[in-house]
Design a protein around this motif. Structure first.
Motif: not given
Length: 464
Positions: A173, A205, A230
């Protein structure tokens, strides 16, 4: 946003130390930093004046294997609309009106061992809620990814290759650069970012490769899950790259470009986005008691979505309405009294038909979107974001900074924002008629949205 332009995580601090080593007696510490390569990207080039960059020229921390980082961001903001629920709408920097808020507490640091490298920064405070809420990718499949990741702002590991001025291969990340501003307010000239920055991604990500073919150039490809997501919205990963050219102490040019499929449940809708910034320092008199430094930043973005019912820059009766993003922002900053004070003025504008990059008004009497319809905006009375919906907005701000040293900054800022549709929280708030979220509502109640807002921000920003 924030950029790590150095082969090792510790290189940024090493560069800071190099600039002040003779003055601060840190030459031994500099030598103790990683010595795998004598070529350091951007070595000797001043970057601490740039918008979105670390303003320090030295660090109190040093170490061979680990260099810690601590940041604290406190704010108080008052909206002259006086919403009765104290909710801020349309911002990733602010969350609550008329309250002292901890926006962000970050701690972590950079690890290096031989050519291995890693960085992590935890994040706590309102930003751990405000930023992840804009990612709906967890509604595809199982597990609450937003909760899993929300307390991390950066977490990656990788390997450095001693080629040219360095090559880094990292996975995890990491921060986005799209929109110029840093995710960390202590690095920005303004607190409330203009639309160009606030409506573009703060994090990625996936995988990045930083390539430094020369001292003044960085080329950085990305293979990521998507646009501030994400997880992945569809089967295709997001692809992009950053190119940064910083040839002198007073000039920086960069471009970020992205391509992906980011509309939930619409696998044939493609997004392209190009973000471009220029920064120039036109005065540099660090010992002056008057104007000691002056610089400006100019950013322009162009993007569009096409397919599955929308058609880029042109309305089409068969393919669908236009859906694109055009924006720009300009800031000018003047430092004075030997860089102890600074005054910034600027603003920007945005045109976003289809509203696919608009930060949707918060709350609206329901805490979460419908998991069975992840394309629907949040709330019982959702903000419309259908193909063809128009959104034009502009903003202007000015602030005064007091910087007694390079670790702490006090900021007083005034911001005006306007949209051509009701968008900002009005006196009635956006969560319920009584000023808080409840399932028992007056059937005649609706969120109170207005076209503009004026606000004052007081911020304390600390970095060590």
């Amino acid at each position: 946003m924030i950029q790590n332009d150095y082969p090792f995580p510790g290189r940024q601090v090493k560069k800071l130390l190099l600039s002040g080593a003779m003055l601060l007696g840190l030459a031994t510490t500099v030598q103790a930093q990683d010595s795998a390569s004598s070529k350091i990207p951007f070595d000797g080039i001043e970057t601490n004046w740039q918008n979105g960059s670390d303003r320090r020229d030295s660090s109190v921390f040093h170490g061979k294997y680990f260099i810690p980082t601590i940041m604290l961001d406190m704010n108080y903001t008052h909206s002259f609309n006086n919403p009765n629920d104290n909710t801020v709408v349309g911002s990733t920097a602010l969350a609550r009106n008329n309250e002292v808020q901890l926006s962000q507490l970050s701690f972590g640091g950079d690890f290096t061992y031989q050519n291995a490298r890693a960085r992590f920064l935890m994040q706590f405070g309102t930003r751990s809620q405000v930023v992840p809420r804009n990612d709906l990718s967890p509604y595809r499949g199982q597990y609450q990814l937003a909760n899993v990741y929300r307390y991390l702002s950066e977490a990656y590991a990788g390997y450095h290759i001693n080629k040219w001025y360095g090559i880094n291969v990292d996975a995890g990340l990491f921060m986005s650069y799209i929109g110029l501003n840093s995710y960390y307010q202590t690095e920005n000239w303004e607190y409330q970012a203009s639309y160009t920055s606030d409506n573009t991604p703060w994090f990625f990500n996936g995988i990045r490769i930083q390539i430094f073919p020369s001292k003044t150039l960085k080329i950085e490809p990305w293979i990521i899950n998507g646009w501030q997501s994400y997880g992945k919205f569809n089967s295709m990963p997001g692809l992009g790259a950053n190119i940064t050219w910083n040839p002198t102490n007073s000039f920086k040019l960069l471009t970020n470009d992205y391509y992906g499929t980011d509309a939930a449940g619409l696998p044939h809708r493609y997004r392209f986005h190009s973000d471009n910034s220029l920064q120039i320092r036109y005065v540099n008199k660090p010992d002056s008691k008057g104007i000691s430094k002056a610089a400006f930043s100019l950013t322009g973005d162009l993007g569009f979505e096409k397919g599955d019912g929308v058609n880029g820059f042109k309305d089409d009766p068969v393919k669908g309405p236009a859906q694109y993003f055009l924006s720009a922002m300009f800031y000018n900053r003047i430092w004075f009294a030997k860089n102890k004070f600074a005054w910034t003025i600027g603003g920007g504008l945005m045109n976003n038909p289809g509203r696919y990059l608009v930060l949707y008004p918060t709350g609206q009497a329901s805490p979460l979107p419908d998991p069975n319809n992840p394309t629907q905006t949040e709330g019982k009375f959702p903000f419309s974001a259908n193909p063809g919906d128009q959104f034009h907005a502009w903003d202007a701000s000015t602030n005064l900074d007091y910087m007694p040293n390079q670790s702490i900054l006090f900021r007083l800022e005034f911001v005006h924002r306007h949209a051509d549709v009701p968008y900002f929280a009005g006196p009635g708030g956006v969560t319920s008629q009584t000023g808080y979220t409840t399932s028992v509502l007056d059937p005649n109640w609706r969120p109170d949205l207005v076209n503009s807002e004026d606000r004052i921000i007081l911020a304390l920003l600390f970095r060590l």
